[in-house]
Scaffold this motif. Structure first.
Motif, mmCIF file in Angstrom:
data_model
loop_
_atom_site.group_PDB
_atom_site.id
_atom_site.type_symbol
_atom_site.label_atom_id
_atom_site.label_comp_id
_atom_site.label_asym_id
_atom_site.label_seq_id
_atom_site.Cartn_x
_atom_site.Cartn_y
_atom_site.Cartn_z
ATOM 1 N N ALA A 114 0.861 -1.176 0.000
ATOM 2 C CA ALA A 114 0.000 0.000 0.000
ATOM 3 C C ALA A 114 0.898 1.226 0.000
ATOM 4 O O ALA A 114 1.795 1.347 0.846
ATOM 5 N N VAL A 116 1.674 5.530 -1.966
ATOM 6 C CA VAL A 116 1.131 6.774 -2.519
ATOM 7 C C VAL A 116 1.710 7.118 -3.887
ATOM 8 O O VAL A 116 1.311 8.116 -4.483
ATOM 9 N N ARG A 141 -1.532 -1.458 -4.160
ATOM 10 C CA ARG A 141 -2.735 -0.634 -4.107
ATOM 11 C C ARG A 141 -2.347 0.791 -3.713
ATOM 12 O O ARG A 141 -1.498 0.996 -2.850
ATOM 13 N N THR A 143 -3.162 5.010 -2.810
ATOM 14 C CA THR A 143 -4.045 6.045 -2.286
ATOM 15 C C THR A 143 -4.414 6.983 -3.432
ATOM 16 O O THR A 143 -3.738 7.027 -4.453
ATOM 17 N N LEU A 150 -0.524 14.793 0.219
ATOM 18 C CA LEU A 150 -1.028 13.786 1.151
ATOM 19 C C LEU A 150 -0.045 13.552 2.286
ATOM 20 O O LEU A 150 -0.434 13.393 3.445
ATOM 21 N N ARG A 156 -5.070 12.380 6.977
ATOM 22 C CA ARG A 156 -5.600 11.969 5.682
ATOM 23 C C ARG A 156 -4.744 10.862 5.070
ATOM 24 O O ARG A 156 -5.254 9.927 4.446
ATOM 25 N N LEU A 157 -3.419 10.982 5.264
ATOM 26 C CA LEU A 157 -2.505 9.957 4.763
ATOM 27 C C LEU A 157 -2.794 8.616 5.403
ATOM 28 O O LEU A 157 -2.902 7.586 4.716
ATOM 29 N N GLN A 158 -2.931 8.608 6.705
ATOM 30 C CA GLN A 158 -3.182 7.358 7.413
ATOM 31 C C GLN A 158 -4.504 6.732 6.986
ATOM 32 O O GLN A 158 -4.595 5.517 6.766
ATOM 33 N N ALA A 160 -6.097 7.166 4.115
ATOM 34 C CA ALA A 160 -6.003 6.698 2.730
ATOM 35 C C ALA A 160 -5.221 5.399 2.631
ATOM 36 O O ALA A 160 -5.588 4.490 1.873
ATOM 37 N N LEU A 161 -4.152 5.297 3.410
ATOM 38 C CA LEU A 161 -3.368 4.068 3.403
ATOM 39 C C LEU A 161 -4.144 2.904 4.009
ATOM 40 O O LEU A 161 -4.011 1.755 3.563
ATOM 41 N N ALA A 164 -6.172 1.466 1.314
ATOM 42 C CA ALA A 164 -5.334 0.684 0.396
ATOM 43 C C ALA A 164 -4.933 -0.655 1.003
ATOM 44 O O ALA A 164 -4.874 -1.673 0.303
#
Length: 225
Positions: A114, A116, A141, A143, A150, A156-158, A160-161, A164
């Motif tokens: 997972a 970005v 996969r 984000t 991001l 938001r990063l956490q 989105a991951l 994924a």
């Protein structure tokens, strides 16, 4: 005192400080950890061209570090300059991509990634092939959104991951998921706490593998107890 150097092939000193802190928390007391930051390049490697271009800086930093270090970690997910650096020094040198894939595939597990960075997907697959782990690799996969923006928004990063990671598990059949990126190190550690599914944090993986390479007899003795 045993001394480890963690090399950040990116130019962000903030990222280096984060990576160094994670590595420091991943090794026993009595081992010092120092971070080194690329003098030129980009603040976050986003594609294969930037990854390849960072290799020279890794080799230069590693050559300097080898004079005082007992072990080195290359902390970019793609391991730029890793093999060249190994040929130049007798101390153990570990890449975070290599280490995390080896840990993920241990026991025959199927693993996904997972991350970005869509333009690095091919390099991940190539690494799995080079490590003879392609049969265990279920794919990557991603984000959504711009990777750099991001990365500046931890919540938001956490989130989105996490999505994924779930896609790797539910859609691809992965049994364990690697968070693919040195700059994603803090998010990886947080996801390990948040999710019940197995999540691998590459910097921690590299620190563990480096210790095994530095102290093979001690590790063997501890396993025998």
């Amino acid at each position: 005192m045993t001394h480890i150097v963690i090399i950040n092939p990116n130019t962000s000193q903030v990222t280096t400080a984060m990576m160094t802190d994670i590595a420091r928390q991943s090794v026993p007391a009595g081992i010092s950890v120092e971070g080194m930051t690329a003098a030129k390049g980009v603040s976050m490697i986003l594609n294969g061209k930037e990854l390849a271009a960072s290799a020279d800086g890794v080799v230069q930093m590693g050559s300097t570090a080898a004079a005082k270090a007992d072990g080195i970690i290359v902390s970019a997910f793609g391991d730029p300059g890793l093999e060249q650096l190994r040929q130049m020094t007798d101390i153990p040198v570990i890449g975070i991509c290599e280490a995390s894939m080896l840990e993920a595939a241990f026991g025959g597990r199927r693993f996904g990634i997972a991350t970005v960075t869509p333009d690095l997907i091919e390099s991940f697959a190539a690494k799995a092939v080079s490590l003879r782990l392609a049969n265990h690799f279920t794919g990557t996969r991603l984000t959504g959104g711009d990777p750099i923006s991001l990365s500046f928004d931890p919540e938001r990063l956490q989130a989105a991951l996490a999505v994924a990671v779930e896609e790797c598990l539910k859609l691809d059949g992965a049994e364990v998921v690697i968070i693919g990126g040195g700059p994603l190190g803090r998010a990886a550690a947080q996801l390990q706490q948040q999710l019940s599914a197995p999540v691998i944090a590459p910097i921690e993986s590299a620190a563990k593998l480096l210790l095994k390479r530095m102290f093979p007899l001690s590790v063997a003795a501890s396993l025998a107890q």
